[in-house]
Motif scaffolding. Structure first.
Motif, PDB file in Angstrom:
ATOM      1  N   ASP A  66     -11.661   7.162 -52.824  1.00 40.29           N
ATOM      2  CA  ASP A  66     -13.108   6.765 -52.685  1.00 40.29           C
ATOM      3  C   ASP A  66     -13.651   6.553 -54.200  1.00 40.29           C
ATOM      4  O   ASP A  66     -14.994   6.013 -53.992  1.00 40.29           O
ATOM      5  CB  ASP A  66     -13.912   7.817 -52.156  1.00 40.29           C
ATOM      6  N   LYS A  67     -12.905   6.645 -55.206  1.00 39.24           N
ATOM      7  CA  LYS A  67     -13.354   6.417 -56.565  1.00 39.24           C
ATOM      8  C   LYS A  67     -13.110   5.018 -56.758  1.00 39.24           C
ATOM      9  O   LYS A  67     -12.200   4.318 -56.721  1.00 39.24           O
ATOM     10  CB  LYS A  67     -12.613   7.255 -57.444  1.00 39.24           C
TER      11      LYS A  67
ATOM     12  N   ARG B 138      -5.500  10.398 -54.078  1.00 38.55           N
ATOM     13  CA  ARG B 138      -6.189  11.492 -53.839  1.00 38.55           C
ATOM     14  C   ARG B 138      -7.590  11.496 -54.197  1.00 38.55           C
ATOM     15  O   ARG B 138      -8.419  11.956 -53.614  1.00 38.55           O
ATOM     16  CB  ARG B 138      -5.712  12.420 -55.055  1.00 38.55           C
ATOM     17  N   TYR B 139      -7.743  10.354 -55.150  1.00 40.32           N
ATOM     18  CA  TYR B 139      -9.089   9.859 -55.171  1.00 40.32           C
ATOM     19  C   TYR B 139      -9.334   8.572 -54.586  1.00 40.32           C
ATOM     20  O   TYR B 139     -10.084   7.570 -55.450  1.00 40.32           O
ATOM     21  CB  TYR B 139      -9.622   9.959 -56.700  1.00 40.32           C
TER      22      TYR B 139
END
Length: 232
Positions: free
Chosen positions: A192-193, A189-190
């Motif tokens: 790009d983190k 879900r994240y």
């Protein structure tokens, strides 16, 4: 004999990490979750564990599972209620039945666990009950109507229990996790983190261990953990 820890909500993140941390610390661990396959794998990996597949919303089955644990391992020294129920969306969209189920997981299961554990702990000279939570226990945000009310009630219930059983030698505490936990679905879900955006399950488990083993002269009720880059 090794002390016993009971952990609910043994999923792939925090729950499994807590099981491993208490096992590493010399506890026998009773694991409660719905996923029998995951529990079986952990049971095969870790000696001195018992795997109990149970949906904590079914009060009768939960109490039967706790009786099974006592019969095999005796009373608990520590209980970690990590099972969580949540649903998200507008208050107009959230089905009332979903909120009721989340209340059963987050609040009623804690009540049953505390009612079961506290007399056993008191008879044994003390113990600890820890509940994992998050910032929804402190505030209601848009689209959190199906979750936040139950976590707030959970925190208040834990605090009420703490005030009653603390003088009896039972430390009740609430571990608030203000972070995205590093589990596979969160990574997707994240995507790009960076790594330091996430909180590590093992780090949460270390803090749970620390709180459960605080000296009696310095017990805490509410403890918050978050990554160092998290803004307040």
């Amino acid at each position: 004999m090794k002390p016993l820890a009971v952990v609910t909500g043994v999923g792939p993140g925090t729950g499994s990490a807590v099981v491993r941390r208490f096992h590493e610390g010399g506890y026998r661990v009773a694991m409660i979750a719905r996923d029998a396959t995951r529990l079986s794998l952990l049971h095969d990996e870790l000696a001195d564990t018992i795997a109990v597949s149970c949906d904590v919303t079914d009060s009768a089955k939960l109490l039967a599972a706790l009786d099974e644990i006592v019969a095999e391992f005796g009373g608990p020294k520590a209980v970690v209620h990590n099972a969580v129920g949540g649903v998200f969306g507008s208050f107009a969209e959230v089905e009332p039945a979903a909120l009721e189920r989340n209340f059963q997981v987050n609040v009623m299961a804690l009540l049953h666990l505390a009612r079961w554990a506290s007399p056993l702990m008191e008879a044994a000279g003390g113990g600890a009950i820890l509940c994992t939570g998050n910032t929804s226990a402190l505030r209601g945000k848009s689209h959190f109507a199906g979750f936040a009310p139950t976590k707030a009630a959970q925190r208040i219930l834990a605090e009420s229990i703490a005030r009653e059983v603390g003088p009896k030698g039972i430390h009740v505490s609430y571990l608030l996790i203000d972070a995205v936990i590093d589990v596979p679905w969160a990574r997707k879900r994240y995507a790009d983190k960076p790594d330091d955006f996430f909180i590590q399950p093992a780090a949460i488990a270390d803090e749970a261990w620390h709180v459960v083993h605080q000296p009696r002269s310095a017990w805490s009720f509410l403890t918050e953990v978050r990554p160092f880059k998290e803004t307040w």
